[in-house]
Design an enzyme around this catalytic site. Structure first.
Site, PDB file in Angstrom:
ATOM      1  CD  GLU A  72      -2.337   1.460   2.749  1.00  0.00           C
ATOM      2  OE1 GLU A  72      -2.682   2.610   3.063  1.00  0.00           O
ATOM      3  OE2 GLU A  72      -2.416   0.487   3.525  1.00  0.00           O
ATOM      4  CB  SER A 124      -5.614   4.433   2.058  1.00  0.00           C
ATOM      5  OG  SER A 124      -6.816   3.772   2.346  1.00  0.00           O
ATOM      6  NE  ARG A 147       3.879   2.473   3.936  1.00  0.00           N
ATOM      7  CZ  ARG A 147       3.026   1.558   4.364  1.00  0.00           C
ATOM      8  NH1 ARG A 147       2.178   0.997   3.507  1.00  0.00           N
ATOM      9  NH2 ARG A 147       2.998   1.182   5.629  1.00  0.00           N
TER      10      ARG A 147
END
Length: 451
Positions: free
Chosen positions: A372, A375, A413
């Site tokens: 992920e 979101s 990320r």
């Protein structure tokens, strides 16, 4: 917060929807609270009617010169009972609202059933090149290094951060620090320049009322970093020099909190909708519920950066806005040339405030899996009801707004994904073309010679 009127008018639908999230609603408790509330309200209305009738009767008796002593005694006793009933009603409402504050949002009808991430549904995937035989990006042609092995020679320093702060922190130096900054600047420029978001700079510390409004409290208190406890001896004053109540203060876990809560306790003019807001901030999370996952590297940190997107919209527009925001996050990944897929979360895997959520998962070659990176959620009126955030329609009373939020993206990320997907066999990392203007034109990051 769930709509109390919906609970009263259509309880079976609420119970069924919460079951899709793996939760059992205590119908007995709700019915008991409702019975108490109705009893108090009925008695209140009866007493109010009696008070009016007695008052009228006293006037009639006095006008006739008759004795009104008994009626006057009854009239004088009614206010005390009404005050007690008012207190009883407030107590019932406080208990009901406190309970509703702990219940998550109802899933949208399009959300698939399921209990965990294994029940999520892939919607689509985007690959910058040809897919491998398994449908994933093809292998790099050499044994991939993970982002830690790649990053440390480029200036990723966990040891220095550990000395300063402990586990789950990082320090960046030199070229990798610049790459981290480049990612954030690129994301902000894209969201403001092409997607119509207004850039904001927000506080990193918020009070507990704000967190109750956006849904972090009370459920996720252990995931927050507490800064200052309210009620200290030192008095705080407002701009007029008047004392203000002290509240607990917390570091933000995402700027969704501050951007969304900017409309708390307000009525937004219809003409101002939609509001599109973005901010680049550090985020602070205790990771109390992570269970020791991802201890190595940058995937799960106590402090990380994120470029957040928030939209505050008319209820009729929220699901169109939801798809739009997913596309805005996807554009970031596409411009960076990073393979990703879009996943629709099942009821049991959604966040507390979400009615519907898409996750964007980026490909990490060293882990040979999708992780992920964004979101994007539609919270419908769930947060707005808690915050008392409304808009004024052309006709009628103010109504609750719909709020949406999404990562556009998580900077750390994204850095992990760039390192792993753009790595070269010699340990260098190519700089994605979209980031080169932010890197002084540099096309490659080379490991330090003494690394």
């Amino acid at each position: 917060m769930l709509d109390p009127n919906q609970l009263r008018k259509d309880l079976p639908t609420v119970v069924s929807a919460l079951q899709r999230r793996g939760l059992s609603f205590d119908v007995e408790r709700f019915n008991a609270l409702e019975a108490r509330r109705k009893a108090v309200q009925v008695e209140t209305e009866t007493l109010q009617a009696r008070r009016n009738a007695v008052s009228k009767l006293i006037g009639q008796l006095k006008s006739k010169g008759e004795d009104a002593t008994a009626e006057m005694a009854e009239s004088q006793a009614i206010p005390a009972r009404l005050k007690q009933l008012e207190s009883d009603l407030a107590q019932v409402q406080e208990e009901l609202n406190g309970w509703l504050m702990t219940l998550p949002n109802l899933p949208h009808e399009s959300v698939p059933a399921g209990e965990s991430e294994v029940d999520n549904v892939e919607v689509r995937r985007w690959l910058p090149g040809q897919a491998g035989s398994d449908g994933n990006p093809p292998a790099l042609g050499f044994e991939p290094r993970d982002h830690v092995s790649l990053g440390e020679p480029l200036g990723l320093d966990f040891e220095a951060a550990r000395k300063l702060s402990g586990a789950r922190f990082m320090m960046l130096r030199g070229p990798i620090a610049r790459l981290h900054r480049a990612l954030a600047q690129f994301m902000l420029d894209l969201q403001t320049g092409e997607h119509g978001y207004q850039e904001c700079y927000t506080p990193y510390i918020v009070n507990s009322s704000t967190l109750f409004g956006t849904g972090q409290l009370p459920k996720f208190k252990d995931d927050m970093f507490w800064v200052t406890k309210g009620g200290d001896d030192e008095e705080q004053l407002d701009e007029q020099g008047k004392p203000i109540a002290r509240e607990d203060l917390y570091l933000i876990s995402t700027s969704e909190i501050t951007l969304t809560a900017s409309v708390r306790d307000s009525i937004v003019p219809l003409a101002d909708l939609p509001l599109r807001l973005t901010a680049h901030t550090p985020c602070f999370r205790s990771e109390a519920g992570s269970g020791g996952r991802d201890m190595r590297g940058m995937i799960r940190q106590h402090q990380f950066d994120k470029v957040e997107m928030v939209q505050i919209v008319h209820p009729d527009d929220s699901y169109r806005a939801h798809e739009e925001m997913v596309a805005h996050a996807e554009t970031v990944l596409q411009r960076l040339g990073l393979p990703y897929r879009v996943v629709l979360l099942c009821g049991g895997d959604m966040g507390f405030g979400a009615a519907k959520t898409y996750d964007l998962e980026v490909w990490l070659p060293a882990q040979n899996t999708w992780r992920e990176i964004s979101s994007v959620s539609n919270c419908e009126a769930f947060q707005a009801r808690r915050m008392q955030a409304r808009y004024r329609p052309e006709k009628g009373k103010p109504e609750y707004l719909h709020t949406l939020n999404g990562s556009g993206l998580a900077v750390g990320r994204a850095l992990v994904a760039v390192l792993e997907n753009y790595q070269q066999e010699d340990g260098s990392v190519s700089v994605p073309e979209a980031l080169r203007p932010y890197m002084g034109g540099a096309q490659r990051l080379e490991p330090a010679k003494n690394a």
